[in-house]
Design a protein around this motif. Structure first.
Motif, PDB file in Angstrom:
ATOM      1  N   LEU A  66      64.367  -3.484  14.169  1.00 22.48           N
ATOM      2  CA  LEU A  66      63.277  -2.382  13.685  1.00 22.48           C
ATOM      3  C   LEU A  66      63.868  -2.107  12.561  1.00 22.48           C
ATOM      4  O   LEU A  66      65.067  -1.364  12.451  1.00 22.48           O
ATOM      5  CB  LEU A  66      63.463  -1.323  14.843  1.00 22.48           C
ATOM      6  CG  LEU A  66      62.230  -0.393  14.634  1.00 22.48           C
ATOM      7  CD1 LEU A  66      60.704  -1.071  14.924  1.00 22.48           C
ATOM      8  CD2 LEU A  66      62.403   0.919  15.564  1.00 22.48           C
ATOM      9  N   ILE A 119      60.574   2.274  10.955  1.00 24.57           N
ATOM     10  CA  ILE A 119      60.724   3.583  11.471  1.00 24.57           C
ATOM     11  C   ILE A 119      59.937   4.907  10.822  1.00 24.57           C
ATOM     12  O   ILE A 119      59.799   5.657  11.272  1.00 24.57           O
ATOM     13  CB  ILE A 119      62.098   3.829  11.429  1.00 24.57           C
ATOM     14  CG1 ILE A 119      63.087   2.863  12.417  1.00 24.57           C
ATOM     15  CG2 ILE A 119      62.719   5.165  11.817  1.00 24.57           C
ATOM     16  CD1 ILE A 119      64.527   2.871  12.626  1.00 24.57           C
ATOM     17  N   GLU A 120      60.207   4.601   9.411  1.00 27.20           N
ATOM     18  CA  GLU A 120      59.279   5.676   8.708  1.00 27.20           C
ATOM     19  C   GLU A 120      57.990   5.812   8.714  1.00 27.20           C
ATOM     20  O   GLU A 120      57.462   6.805   8.754  1.00 27.20           O
ATOM     21  CB  GLU A 120      59.934   5.621   7.104  1.00 27.20           C
ATOM     22  CG  GLU A 120      61.248   5.602   6.729  1.00 27.20           C
ATOM     23  CD  GLU A 120      61.571   7.055   6.729  1.00 27.20           C
ATOM     24  OE1 GLU A 120      60.904   8.128   6.787  1.00 27.20           O
ATOM     25  OE2 GLU A 120      62.780   7.580   6.948  1.00 27.20           O
ATOM     26  N   LYS A 173      57.452   7.617  11.969  1.00 23.38           N
ATOM     27  CA  LYS A 173      57.685   9.307  11.607  1.00 23.38           C
ATOM     28  C   LYS A 173      56.210   9.765  11.083  1.00 23.38           C
ATOM     29  O   LYS A 173      55.968  10.712  11.581  1.00 23.38           O
ATOM     30  CB  LYS A 173      58.993   9.463  10.858  1.00 23.38           C
ATOM     31  CG  LYS A 173      60.057   9.016  11.795  1.00 23.38           C
ATOM     32  CD  LYS A 173      61.327   9.039  10.733  1.00 23.38           C
ATOM     33  CE  LYS A 173      61.523  10.532  10.220  1.00 23.38           C
ATOM     34  NZ  LYS A 173      62.901  10.494   9.228  1.00 23.38           N
ATOM     35  N   ILE A 218      60.597   7.187  19.276  1.00 26.92           N
ATOM     36  CA  ILE A 218      61.321   6.371  18.099  1.00 26.92           C
ATOM     37  C   ILE A 218      62.826   5.928  18.946  1.00 26.92           C
ATOM     38  O   ILE A 218      62.800   4.758  18.709  1.00 26.92           O
ATOM     39  CB  ILE A 218      61.488   7.110  17.060  1.00 26.92           C
ATOM     40  CG1 ILE A 218      60.267   7.582  16.255  1.00 26.92           C
ATOM     41  CG2 ILE A 218      62.302   6.505  15.738  1.00 26.92           C
ATOM     42  CD1 ILE A 218      60.196   8.607  15.085  1.00 26.92           C
ATOM     43  N   GLN A 254      63.987   1.965  19.363  1.00 26.99           N
ATOM     44  CA  GLN A 254      65.222   1.430  18.885  1.00 26.99           C
ATOM     45  C   GLN A 254      65.947   0.870  20.149  1.00 26.99           C
ATOM     46  O   GLN A 254      66.637  -0.189  19.770  1.00 26.99           O
ATOM     47  CB  GLN A 254      65.881   2.510  18.181  1.00 26.99           C
ATOM     48  CG  GLN A 254      65.133   2.740  16.742  1.00 26.99           C
ATOM     49  CD  GLN A 254      65.985   3.972  16.010  1.00 26.99           C
ATOM     50  OE1 GLN A 254      66.467   4.796  16.451  1.00 26.99           O
ATOM     51  NE2 GLN A 254      66.423   3.267  14.806  1.00 26.99           N
ATOM     52  N   LYS A 261      71.189   9.242  17.426  1.00 25.43           N
ATOM     53  CA  LYS A 261      69.823   8.882  17.116  1.00 25.43           C
ATOM     54  C   LYS A 261      69.020  10.493  17.273  1.00 25.43           C
ATOM     55  O   LYS A 261      68.399  10.776  16.564  1.00 25.43           O
ATOM     56  CB  LYS A 261      69.180   8.109  17.977  1.00 25.43           C
ATOM     57  CG  LYS A 261      69.641   6.402  17.818  1.00 25.43           C
ATOM     58  CD  LYS A 261      69.709   6.020  16.389  1.00 25.43           C
ATOM     59  CE  LYS A 261      70.320   4.794  16.086  1.00 25.43           C
ATOM     60  NZ  LYS A 261      70.244   4.397  14.902  1.00 25.43           N
ATOM     61  N   TYR A 312      66.925  12.060  14.185  1.00 30.11           N
ATOM     62  CA  TYR A 312      65.161  11.911  14.486  1.00 30.11           C
ATOM     63  C   TYR A 312      64.782  13.391  14.834  1.00 30.11           C
ATOM     64  O   TYR A 312      63.536  13.563  14.829  1.00 30.11           O
ATOM     65  CB  TYR A 312      64.723  10.897  15.023  1.00 30.11           C
ATOM     66  CG  TYR A 312      65.175   9.579  14.331  1.00 30.11           C
ATOM     67  CD1 TYR A 312      64.883   9.252  13.291  1.00 30.11           C
ATOM     68  CD2 TYR A 312      65.915   8.815  14.976  1.00 30.11           C
ATOM     69  CE1 TYR A 312      65.010   7.866  12.285  1.00 30.11           C
ATOM     70  CE2 TYR A 312      66.590   7.545  14.303  1.00 30.11           C
ATOM     71  CZ  TYR A 312      66.008   7.163  13.365  1.00 30.11           C
ATOM     72  OH  TYR A 312      66.584   5.966  12.605  1.00 30.11           O
TER      73      TYR A 312
END
Length: 466
Positions: free
Chosen positions: A106, A111-112, A115, A124, A128, A150, A154
């Motif tokens: 990933l 990931i962005e 988000k 998220i 992962q 994590k 996040y």
């Protein structure tokens, strides 16, 4: 989220501090990374916490400290407390794990994108974990640490921290320990214990630790007692630590006064206060009258604080300063009562050892001793309790002594004033004697010259005319 209606923000047991968050408070927020930051809460304002997000301050006003919130849009949702869970032991080890760049397919861009699309942080993290190539090979402890890292990255949650002196001292020690002279929470507790700080007591403090010492004494007093702090500025000092304590200003004004080193001297003559003008005086504006009232109130406050200090009989003297410790002690010890405690803190041991050697020669100080507190933090988790890898080197050094009298009926303040009066009279007597001697020395040659002149005149009269 509805704002609680809290008209009475103070507790009947502790009227000195508010038990709920109010407009104007500076609140400590603990972020997912474990870091704490202070934010000013104002009504109808927006609080921004960087990447964690922003929210309306009204969401916090009226709520108690210690709750955990999650930012959802511009609103807050209270989270239920997390409980500790037992970690099951397995045969897995981390020796065959290779954390290369390809174990997590990933990408950062993906990931962005998640988000920005509004995907929850837990989803998220779950994505992962599912795509991590070596996650199943990790031990249960490593899996928990992976999830915590994590979440700190996040998660959009935070917790409000209750403004106790322990939490505030710990926050400042991690933020900038030099500004509080390396005073750790355990060292601060030793200072308060050695000085026997208690509600109803009377204390003198010399605080150059950003107000940490003054804040700790005020919290321990709980609104009952008296504290006079000595500083090196003309106006009342701005203590940054005290802003985080959220004390009630009206009660602080009643029990705490500050003097600078000039006004703390008995031979200091305060500037005469401006005469109070009549409120009905023609030609004077309201602003001018208000300014005169403030000056008169400040002069009265200064005069009362000086009288209280010079009256003496204080329970303890607490010092943390960069100035000459012996000179500070000699100036203020006269106002400490018999059996009163003297507690001096310094980040270094040498100033205290030099002072200790001098106090041992003075019979007025009982058992001067130096101590250094030692602290090691532990991680306390089921099956994972162990000392933390990093710890602070020192929380500073403390010198403690007790003031004693040779004469049990003596009053140190009165004897101090009598000794100063005797010294002054002796100086004046020496000055008058010196002046008399000088006048005598100046008149004696004149008398000798007059006697010689008379003798010459008499001789001339006795000689016969030629």
């Amino acid at each position: 989220m509805d704002i609680s209606n809290c008209e009475d923000a103070t507790s009947a047991l502790n009227p000195f501090k508010a038990t709920t968050i109010q407009s104007g408070h500076t609140v400590l927020l603990r972020l997912p990374s474990g870091e704490t930051k202070g934010f000013k809460v104002e009504k109808d304002a927006t609080v921004s916490i960087g990447r964690v997000g922003s929210f309306r301050a009204n969401e916090l006003i009226g709520h108690p400290y210690g709750l955990t919130y999650e930012i959802r849009g511009k609103e807050l949702a209270v989270q239920s407390p997390r409980t500790l869970q037992e970690v099951e032991e397995t045969d897995a080890t981390n020796e065959l794990i290779n954390d290369g760049e390809f174990v997590q397919p990933l990408t950062l861009g993906e990931i962005e994108g998640l988000k920005k699309s509004g995907v929850h942080a837990s989803d998220i993290i779950k994505a992962q974990i599912e795509q991590h190539a070596n996650y199943s090979m990790k031990t249960e402890y490593s899996k928990e640490k992976y999830k915590q890292r994590k979440e700190a990255k996040y998660s959009k949650t935070f917790s409000t921290v209750e403004p106790t002196i322990y939490n505030v001292c710990d926050h400042w020690f991690k933020k900038d320990q030099n500004r509080i002279r390396d005073i750790r929470p355990d060292t601060l507790s030793q200072i308060l214990n050695l000085a026997n700080v208690r509600p109803g007591g009377r204390y003198i403090a010399v605080d150059e630790a950003s107000g940490l010492l003054v804040s700790a004494i005020l919290e321990r007093l709980g609104g009952e007692g008296r504290l006079i702090s000595i500083c090196d500025v003309d106006s009342p000092p701005a203590y940054p630590v005290m802003t985080l304590m959220n004390f009630r200003k009206d009660i602080v004004t009643d029990i705490h006064s500050s003097l600078n080193w000039a006004t703390a001297q008995e031979d200091y003559t305060p500037v005469a206060a401006v005469a109070q003008e009549s409120s009905s005086e023609v030609g004077k504006s309201e602003r001018h009258r208000i300014r005169l009232d403030k000056r008169k109130n400040a002069a009265d406050t200064l005069l009362n604080a000086r009288e209280e200090l010079f009256a003496g009989e204080y329970d303890a003297l607490l010092i943390t300063s960069d100035y000459d410790l012996l000179e500070i002690l000699q100036n203020l010890i006269v106002y400490v009562a018999g059996s009163g405690s003297i507690v001096i803190q310094s980040p270094f041991s040498q100033p205290l050892t030099e002072l200790q050697s001098k106090l041992r020669l003075d019979p007025s100080y009982l058992a001067p001793s130096i101590t250094e507190s030692w602290l090691r933090r532990y991680q306390v988790l089921p099956g994972r309790t162990h000392p933390t890898m990093n710890t602070s080197g020192s929380g500073g050094f403390l010198l403690h002594a007790i003031k004693v009298y040779d004469d049990p009926n003596a009053s140190k303040v009165s004897s101090h004033r009598q000794s100063k009066r005797r010294k002054k009279e002796a100086d004046e007597g020496y000055s008058s004697v010196s002046q008399t001697l000088e006048s005598h020395e100046t008149t004696e040659p004149e008398e000798e010259d007059a006697a010689v002149a008379d003798q010459v005149s008499l001789t001339n009269e006795m000689e016969p005319a030629g």
